[in-house]
Design a protein around this motif. Structure first.
Motif, mmCIF file in Angstrom:
data_model
loop_
_atom_site.group_PDB
_atom_site.id
_atom_site.type_symbol
_atom_site.label_atom_id
_atom_site.label_comp_id
_atom_site.label_asym_id
_atom_site.label_seq_id
_atom_site.Cartn_x
_atom_site.Cartn_y
_atom_site.Cartn_z
ATOM 1 N N PRO A 1 -70.007 13.781 6.464
ATOM 2 C CA PRO A 1 -69.527 12.611 5.722
ATOM 3 C C PRO A 1 -70.233 12.470 4.375
ATOM 4 C CG PRO A 1 -70.975 11.934 7.505
ATOM 5 C CD PRO A 1 -70.770 13.404 7.669
ATOM 6 N N ARG A 2 -69.480 11.941 3.406
ATOM 7 C CA ARG A 2 -70.021 11.693 2.080
ATOM 8 C C ARG A 2 -69.756 10.220 1.718
ATOM 9 N NH1 ARG A 2 -72.071 15.594 3.538
ATOM 10 N NH2 ARG A 2 -72.083 17.673 2.588
ATOM 11 N N LEU A 3 -70.810 9.540 1.266
ATOM 12 C CA LEU A 3 -70.704 8.124 0.922
ATOM 13 C C LEU A 3 -69.980 7.966 -0.404
ATOM 14 C CD1 LEU A 3 -71.693 5.191 1.712
ATOM 15 C CD2 LEU A 3 -73.556 5.595 0.085
ATOM 16 N N ILE A 4 -68.925 7.160 -0.414
ATOM 17 C CA ILE A 4 -68.149 6.935 -1.634
ATOM 18 C C ILE A 4 -68.629 5.693 -2.357
ATOM 19 C CG2 ILE A 4 -65.838 6.614 -2.570
ATOM 20 C CD1 ILE A 4 -66.495 9.390 -1.374
ATOM 21 N N GLU A 5 -68.906 4.611 -1.608
ATOM 22 C CA GLU A 5 -69.464 3.415 -2.216
ATOM 23 C C GLU A 5 -69.977 2.464 -1.149
ATOM 24 O OE1 GLU A 5 -66.100 2.062 -4.541
ATOM 25 O OE2 GLU A 5 -65.800 0.379 -3.184
ATOM 26 N N VAL A 6 -70.735 1.463 -1.619
ATOM 27 C CA VAL A 6 -71.271 0.409 -0.760
ATOM 28 C C VAL A 6 -70.717 -0.911 -1.264
ATOM 29 C CG1 VAL A 6 -73.367 -0.720 0.081
ATOM 30 C CG2 VAL A 6 -73.379 1.749 -0.374
ATOM 31 N N PRO B 1 -76.147 -12.267 -4.951
ATOM 32 C CA PRO B 1 -76.379 -11.336 -6.050
ATOM 33 C C PRO B 1 -77.546 -10.376 -5.818
ATOM 34 C CG PRO B 1 -75.931 -13.520 -6.919
ATOM 35 C CD PRO B 1 -76.078 -13.670 -5.436
ATOM 36 N N PHE B 2 -78.580 -10.837 -5.120
ATOM 37 C CA PHE B 2 -79.742 -9.978 -4.882
ATOM 38 C C PHE B 2 -79.337 -8.760 -4.053
ATOM 39 C CE2 PHE B 2 -83.870 -9.076 -2.635
ATOM 40 C CZ PHE B 2 -84.593 -8.717 -3.763
ATOM 41 N N ALA B 3 -78.621 -9.007 -2.956
ATOM 42 C CA ALA B 3 -78.177 -7.905 -2.105
ATOM 43 C C ALA B 3 -77.206 -6.997 -2.840
ATOM 44 C CB ALA B 3 -77.533 -8.461 -0.839
ATOM 45 N N TYR B 4 -76.309 -7.596 -3.622
ATOM 46 C CA TYR B 4 -75.355 -6.796 -4.374
ATOM 47 C C TYR B 4 -76.067 -5.894 -5.375
ATOM 48 C CZ TYR B 4 -71.484 -5.525 -7.426
ATOM 49 O OH TYR B 4 -70.573 -4.809 -8.172
ATOM 50 N N GLY B 5 -77.031 -6.439 -6.088
ATOM 51 C CA GLY B 5 -77.742 -5.658 -7.087
ATOM 52 C C GLY B 5 -78.545 -4.510 -6.504
ATOM 53 N N LEU B 6 -79.042 -4.681 -5.283
ATOM 54 C CA LEU B 6 -79.864 -3.638 -4.667
ATOM 55 C C LEU B 6 -79.056 -2.426 -4.223
ATOM 56 C CD1 LEU B 6 -82.314 -5.771 -2.500
ATOM 57 C CD2 LEU B 6 -82.895 -4.422 -4.530
ATOM 58 N N LEU B 7 -77.870 -2.651 -3.656
ATOM 59 C CA LEU B 7 -77.139 -1.538 -3.048
ATOM 60 C C LEU B 7 -75.682 -1.412 -3.481
ATOM 61 C CD1 LEU B 7 -78.369 -1.612 0.679
ATOM 62 C CD2 LEU B 7 -79.059 -0.018 -1.133
ATOM 63 N N ALA B 8 -74.994 -2.522 -3.738
ATOM 64 C CA ALA B 8 -73.549 -2.452 -3.910
ATOM 65 C C ALA B 8 -73.086 -2.277 -5.350
ATOM 66 C CB ALA B 8 -72.892 -3.695 -3.310
ATOM 67 N N ASP B 9 -73.917 -2.612 -6.319
ATOM 68 C CA ASP B 9 -73.579 -2.301 -7.706
ATOM 69 C C ASP B 9 -73.468 -0.778 -7.805
ATOM 70 O OD1 ASP B 9 -73.829 -1.626 -10.504
ATOM 71 O OD2 ASP B 9 -74.569 -3.643 -10.870
ATOM 72 N N LYS B 10 -72.320 -0.274 -8.230
ATOM 73 C CA LYS B 10 -72.068 1.171 -8.216
ATOM 74 C C LYS B 10 -73.123 1.958 -8.986
ATOM 75 C CE LYS B 10 -67.013 0.754 -7.721
ATOM 76 N NZ LYS B 10 -66.952 -0.729 -7.715
ATOM 77 N N ARG B 11 -73.768 1.319 -9.954
ATOM 78 C CA ARG B 11 -74.779 2.017 -10.746
ATOM 79 C C ARG B 11 -75.997 2.413 -9.920
ATOM 80 N NH1 ARG B 11 -73.703 -2.334 -15.480
ATOM 81 N NH2 ARG B 11 -73.381 -3.571 -13.582
ATOM 82 N N ARG B 12 -76.199 1.746 -8.762
ATOM 83 C CA ARG B 12 -77.347 2.091 -7.927
ATOM 84 C C ARG B 12 -77.229 3.509 -7.375
ATOM 85 N NH1 ARG B 12 -78.000 -2.483 -9.672
ATOM 86 N NH2 ARG B 12 -78.106 -1.044 -11.432
ATOM 87 N N MET B 13 -76.017 4.016 -7.263
ATOM 88 C CA MET B 13 -75.838 5.348 -6.684
ATOM 89 C C MET B 13 -76.494 6.420 -7.539
ATOM 90 S SD MET B 13 -71.947 5.080 -5.153
ATOM 91 C CE MET B 13 -72.172 6.370 -3.927
ATOM 92 N N THR B 14 -76.669 6.133 -8.831
ATOM 93 C CA THR B 14 -77.355 7.107 -9.688
ATOM 94 C C THR B 14 -78.827 7.228 -9.298
ATOM 95 O OG1 THR B 14 -77.922 5.477 -11.396
ATOM 96 C CG2 THR B 14 -75.781 6.556 -11.578
ATOM 97 N N LEU B 15 -79.409 6.147 -8.764
ATOM 98 C CA LEU B 15 -80.823 6.170 -8.371
ATOM 99 C C LEU B 15 -81.053 6.978 -7.114
ATOM 100 C CD1 LEU B 15 -81.871 2.434 -8.926
ATOM 101 C CD2 LEU B 15 -82.021 4.360 -10.532
ATOM 102 N N TRP B 16 -80.024 7.154 -6.310
ATOM 103 C CA TRP B 16 -80.199 7.820 -5.019
ATOM 104 C C TRP B 16 -80.254 9.333 -5.151
ATOM 105 C CZ3 TRP B 16 -75.840 4.296 -2.693
ATOM 106 C CH2 TRP B 16 -76.285 2.973 -2.752
ATOM 107 N N CYS C 1 -73.654 11.264 -9.108
ATOM 108 C CA CYS C 1 -73.139 10.139 -9.895
ATOM 109 C C CYS C 1 -73.933 10.015 -11.189
ATOM 110 C CB CYS C 1 -73.264 8.818 -9.119
ATOM 111 S SG CYS C 1 -72.286 8.719 -7.614
ATOM 112 N N ARG C 2 -73.255 9.542 -12.223
ATOM 113 C CA ARG C 2 -73.926 9.239 -13.490
ATOM 114 C C ARG C 2 -73.042 8.254 -14.257
ATOM 115 N NH1 ARG C 2 -72.989 15.144 -16.154
ATOM 116 N NH2 ARG C 2 -73.690 15.683 -14.065
ATOM 117 N N LEU C 3 -73.645 7.531 -15.171
ATOM 118 C CA LEU C 3 -72.849 6.721 -16.081
ATOM 119 C C LEU C 3 -72.208 7.630 -17.122
ATOM 120 C CD1 LEU C 3 -75.000 3.534 -16.722
ATOM 121 C CD2 LEU C 3 -72.806 3.660 -15.541
ATOM 122 N N LEU C 4 -71.019 7.283 -17.540
ATOM 123 C CA LEU C 4 -70.345 8.073 -18.563
ATOM 124 C C LEU C 4 -71.203 8.171 -19.816
ATOM 125 C CD1 LEU C 4 -67.841 9.556 -19.574
ATOM 126 C CD2 LEU C 4 -66.810 7.337 -20.115
ATOM 127 N N ALA C 5 -71.960 7.117 -20.110
ATOM 128 C CA ALA C 5 -72.817 7.111 -21.295
ATOM 129 C C ALA C 5 -73.923 8.154 -21.212
ATOM 130 C CB ALA C 5 -73.434 5.724 -21.484
#
Length: 366
Positions: free
Chosen positions: A73-78, A215-230, A256-260
């Motif tokens: 399995p591959r994680l697509i998003e949280v 917002p705290f929980a969202y910022g830790l894991l569910a903001d898609k940008r967090r996937m770049t940290l993993w 994952c990466r930001l387009l920028a």
């Protein structure tokens, strides 16, 4: 099944016990990672002020979405305010009410949230609001009604409302003059940044209401940008993960990466290998599969708010009478505890609940 006509599939999706164990392992690892001081320190500068406030409790109904591949399995998003638990049950048990053990498990999650928020003063909330934008018009409104019934069975007053129906400020959240202990947040203003949620934001930051998810929980894991940290080996090591855990995490989370942060010309040339996701939208809204994208649409993408994710094609499930459909698998979790699992069947570029014969489907572990 009449609660969700056309959005429940009669198909049953087979998931191997090995794949299920891997998905559960990753959900639990990410939960532990989110609690590490080094990880929280790294995330804080990347989030708005509301997401840097720690309310002292977790978040109900986390969702972990996976594609199944021959390599695992591959994680697509949280997601945080994940819906679909009721249709997931109905898909496998048409016409059957939620079982008592599942109702007890769900009620416990909210009780734990309330106890943590009140530092043990309240073992469960006395009054709950289920919040969404124009909730009666939402596809999952019947599920919100089922949750309201669940609360009432527990002796908890429960009402489903739009933010406009609340009187909220730093002094607390009130509904028709009565104080609200807990807001079960199904709204997609994840960081409470719109005028509609301004009062709720004040109450949340003042600690006068239990808001879950928040917002705290969202910022830790569910903001898609967090996937770049993993994929950041140095950060993961500083968080206490072993080399084997890091390797497994980086394998299960697509690059994952930001387009920028990428070579835009190279990404255009290799677009067939990538999926482009807006970080400030939810579900599959605005998601573009690279091979289907025009150059003009590519040039319109905001580099700062577009996540570029390595394409992981979904598995296929044969649906009698409808043929093969793309499939993803969702785990519902609270902290490190998996509550349920479902699948979603669809056609098209991204997950949807409109495909005839598709929608939420039961999972059979084999």
């Amino acid at each position: 099944m009449s609660l969700f006509p056309g959005n429940l599939s009669a198909a049953v999706v087979a998931v191997s016990s090995a794949d299920l164990r891997r998905m559960v392992w990753l959900a639990r690892l990410l939960d532990r990672l989110s609690r590490q001081p080094a990880y929280r320190t790294a995330v804080a500068p990347l989030t708005p002020a509301a997401a840097r406030f720690d309310p002292g409790h977790a978040a109900v109904m986390m969702g972990y979405d996976f594609h199944l591949t021959p390599a695992g399995p591959r994680l697509i998003e949280v997601n945080t305010n994940t819906g679909g638990l009721l249709p997931a049950w109905l898909a496998g048990h048409p016409g059957t009410p939620w079982p008592e053990h599942l109702k007890t498990r769900l009620a416990e999650t909210f009780a734990l949230e309330m106890s943590a928020r009140s530092r043990g003063e309240l073992r469960r909330p006395r009054r709950v609001v289920i919040l969404d934008d124009a909730p009666a018009g939402q596809f999952l409104y019947p599920e919100m009604q089922a949750f309201a019934d669940l609360f009432r069975e527990q002796g908890v007053a429960a009402t489903i409302v739009d933010p406009a129906g609340l009187d909220a400020s730093s002094t607390g959240v009130f509904l028709e003059g009565a104080p609200v202990d807990l807001v079960y947040n199904r709204h997609c203003d994840f960081y409470l940044e719109t005028p509609a949620t301004a009062g709720l934001r004040e109450a949340y930051l003042a600690g006068t209401v239990c808001l879950t998810p928040n917002p705290f929980a969202y910022g830790l894991l569910a903001d898609k940008r967090r996937m770049t940290l993993w994929h950041d080996q140095a950060l993961l090591s500083s968080c206490g993960l072993s080399g084997a855990q890091i390797d497994r995490l980086r394998t299960m989370v697509p690059e994952c990466r930001l387009l920028a942060d990428g070579d835009r010309d190279a990404l255009w040339r290799e677009r067939g290998a990538w999926v482009f996701k807006p970080v400030d939208r939810f579900g599959s809204r605005g998601v573009l599969v690279g091979e289907k994208m025009t150059r003009g649409r590519f040039e319109q993408l905001d580099p700062a708010t577009t996540l570029v994710q390595r394409l992981v094609p979904p598995s296929l499930t044969e649906v009698p009478g409808f043929g093969a459909m793309k499939t993803d698998v969702r785990l519902f979790a609270y902290r490190d505890r998996v509550l349920a699992v479902t699948a979603r069947l669809y056609r098209g570029q991204v997950t949807n609940l409109r495909t005839e014969g598709g929608g939420f489907a039961a999972v059979k572990v084999v």
